[in-house]
Scaffold this motif. Structure first.
Motif, PDB file in Angstrom:
ATOM      1  N   LYS A  36      37.247  38.022  38.245  1.00  0.00           N
ATOM      2  CA  LYS A  36      38.262  37.496  37.336  1.00  0.00           C
ATOM      3  C   LYS A  36      39.662  37.755  37.871  1.00  0.00           C
ATOM      4  O   LYS A  36      40.548  36.902  37.754  1.00  0.00           O
ATOM      5  CB  LYS A  36      38.111  38.140  35.944  1.00  0.00           C
ATOM      6  N   LEU A  37      39.870  38.919  38.463  1.00  0.00           N
ATOM      7  CA  LEU A  37      41.186  39.262  38.982  1.00  0.00           C
ATOM      8  C   LEU A  37      41.566  38.395  40.178  1.00  0.00           C
ATOM      9  O   LEU A  37      42.713  37.957  40.300  1.00  0.00           O
ATOM     10  CB  LEU A  37      41.226  40.746  39.357  1.00  0.00           C
ATOM     11  N   VAL A  38      40.614  38.134  41.056  1.00  0.00           N
ATOM     12  CA  VAL A  38      40.906  37.283  42.217  1.00  0.00           C
ATOM     13  C   VAL A  38      41.226  35.867  41.764  1.00  0.00           C
ATOM     14  O   VAL A  38      42.196  35.247  42.229  1.00  0.00           O
ATOM     15  CB  VAL A  38      39.730  37.297  43.210  1.00  0.00           C
ATOM     16  N   ALA A  39      40.426  35.345  40.833  1.00  0.00           N
ATOM     17  CA  ALA A  39      40.688  34.002  40.310  1.00  0.00           C
ATOM     18  C   ALA A  39      42.032  33.955  39.593  1.00  0.00           C
ATOM     19  O   ALA A  39      42.795  32.979  39.721  1.00  0.00           O
ATOM     20  CB  ALA A  39      39.562  33.582  39.372  1.00  0.00           C
ATOM     21  N   ALA A  40      42.341  35.002  38.846  1.00  0.00           N
ATOM     22  CA  ALA A  40      43.611  35.048  38.126  1.00  0.00           C
ATOM     23  C   ALA A  40      44.783  35.113  39.095  1.00  0.00           C
ATOM     24  O   ALA A  40      45.802  34.449  38.896  1.00  0.00           O
ATOM     25  CB  ALA A  40      43.630  36.261  37.194  1.00  0.00           C
ATOM     26  N   ALA A  41      44.649  35.906  40.139  1.00  0.00           N
ATOM     27  CA  ALA A  41      45.724  36.013  41.134  1.00  0.00           C
ATOM     28  C   ALA A  41      45.983  34.665  41.786  1.00  0.00           C
ATOM     29  O   ALA A  41      47.137  34.267  41.979  1.00  0.00           O
ATOM     30  CB  ALA A  41      45.366  37.055  42.182  1.00  0.00           C
ATOM     31  N   VAL A  79      46.304  40.099  47.505  1.00  0.00           N
ATOM     32  CA  VAL A  79      46.621  38.959  48.362  1.00  0.00           C
ATOM     33  C   VAL A  79      45.525  38.785  49.413  1.00  0.00           C
ATOM     34  O   VAL A  79      45.044  37.675  49.658  1.00  0.00           O
ATOM     35  CB  VAL A  79      47.993  39.156  49.040  1.00  0.00           C
ATOM     36  N   GLU A  80      45.115  39.891  50.011  1.00  0.00           N
ATOM     37  CA  GLU A  80      44.056  39.842  51.026  1.00  0.00           C
ATOM     38  C   GLU A  80      42.749  39.349  50.423  1.00  0.00           C
ATOM     39  O   GLU A  80      42.032  38.553  51.044  1.00  0.00           O
ATOM     40  CB  GLU A  80      43.863  41.225  51.643  1.00  0.00           C
ATOM     41  N   LEU A 125      53.100  32.756  51.099  1.00  0.00           N
ATOM     42  CA  LEU A 125      53.176  32.973  52.536  1.00  0.00           C
ATOM     43  C   LEU A 125      53.771  34.332  52.884  1.00  0.00           C
ATOM     44  O   LEU A 125      53.294  35.010  53.796  1.00  0.00           O
ATOM     45  CB  LEU A 125      54.000  31.864  53.203  1.00  0.00           C
ATOM     46  N   THR A 126      54.841  34.729  52.191  1.00  0.00           N
ATOM     47  CA  THR A 126      55.473  36.016  52.498  1.00  0.00           C
ATOM     48  C   THR A 126      54.492  37.154  52.313  1.00  0.00           C
ATOM     49  O   THR A 126      54.361  38.036  53.176  1.00  0.00           O
ATOM     50  CB  THR A 126      56.704  36.229  51.599  1.00  0.00           C
ATOM     51  N   GLU A 127      53.773  37.130  51.199  1.00  0.00           N
ATOM     52  CA  GLU A 127      52.790  38.181  50.929  1.00  0.00           C
ATOM     53  C   GLU A 127      51.655  38.144  51.936  1.00  0.00           C
ATOM     54  O   GLU A 127      51.130  39.186  52.341  1.00  0.00           O
ATOM     55  CB  GLU A 127      52.242  38.026  49.508  1.00  0.00           C
ATOM     56  N   LEU A 128      51.261  36.937  52.362  1.00  0.00           N
ATOM     57  CA  LEU A 128      50.186  36.816  53.338  1.00  0.00           C
ATOM     58  C   LEU A 128      50.619  37.372  54.689  1.00  0.00           C
ATOM     59  O   LEU A 128      49.838  38.058  55.368  1.00  0.00           O
ATOM     60  CB  LEU A 128      49.766  35.355  53.467  1.00  0.00           C
TER      61      LEU A 128
END
Length: 205
Positions: A36-41, A79-80, A125-128
């Motif tokens: 759920k957290l990954v989908a929410a992010a 992000v990862e 992109l910045t976070e990636l």
């Protein structure tokens, strides 16, 4: 030397280990919260860009902020996780297209899946880039997986005589890479560039 007992306050303030930090499967409820957290992010990044708060991610997932930080102690961790899941889906799309479509349709279908993947990256992109700096292996491993996905659809098209044989997955990745990491590329430009790439992939006449 004996160690003094921890006070109640210290016990309460001691952070829990992140879920999945040890090498064992997550409990079912923990896995549900993780998913759920990954989908929410992903949804929050798409809506508010990568600068969205961790609190916004937790709210979108319907979980407490403590649950979020147990799974993802740092912002770069989620992000990862989003990025890894997107790469997984890109690889799976190559396998499905290869199994269900004719060679050229599978190749062009995967290229369009890559364009959708690339568009989703431009919201954070910045976070990636920060994730890549913290974990350089993430970038190299993901690149190799994507090249492998390209070859899943490229090689059959080459064998069928529908794609030129003087290139490989690494070559095609070089062409596609800028579509993923450019913050200024518009959807119309993506379509035009993709059409050029598809024309260039056809065997020389």
């Amino acid at each position: 030397m004996s160690q003094r007992p921890m006070t109640t306050t210290e016990i309460e303030e001691t952070p829990e280990a992140p879920e999945g930090a040890v090498d064992r499967p997550m409990r079912a409820d923990a896995q549900r919260n993780y998913d759920k957290l990954v989908a929410a992010a992903r949804a929050v990044f798409a809506r508010e860009s990568g600068s969205a708060s961790m609190e916004a991610v937790a709210k979108e997932a319907g979980v407490g902020i403590g649950t979020l930080y147990r799974h993802f102690p740092k912002r770069v961790d989620i992000v990862e996780a989003v990025y890894r899941e997107d790469v997984d889906e890109l690889v799976q799309s190559a396998e499905k297209l290869n199994a269900n479509e004719a060679p050229w349709a599978a190749l062009t279908g995967w290229l369009r899946a890559f364009v959708r993947y690339a568009r989703s990256k431009r919201t954070f992109l910045t976070e990636l880039h920060e994730a890549f700096e913290e974990n350089p292996q993430l970038r190299s491993e993901s690149r190799e997986r994507i090249i492998g996905a390209i070859n899943i659809v490229l090689v059959p098209a080459q064998k069928a005589g529908e794609a030129r044989t003087d290139i490989d997955g690494a070559d095609l990745m070089q062409l596609l890479g800028s579509m993923c990491m450019s913050a200024t590329l518009t959807p119309d430009q993506s379509e035009r560039l993709l059409a050029m790439i598809e024309d260039g992939l056809q065997p020389p006449r």
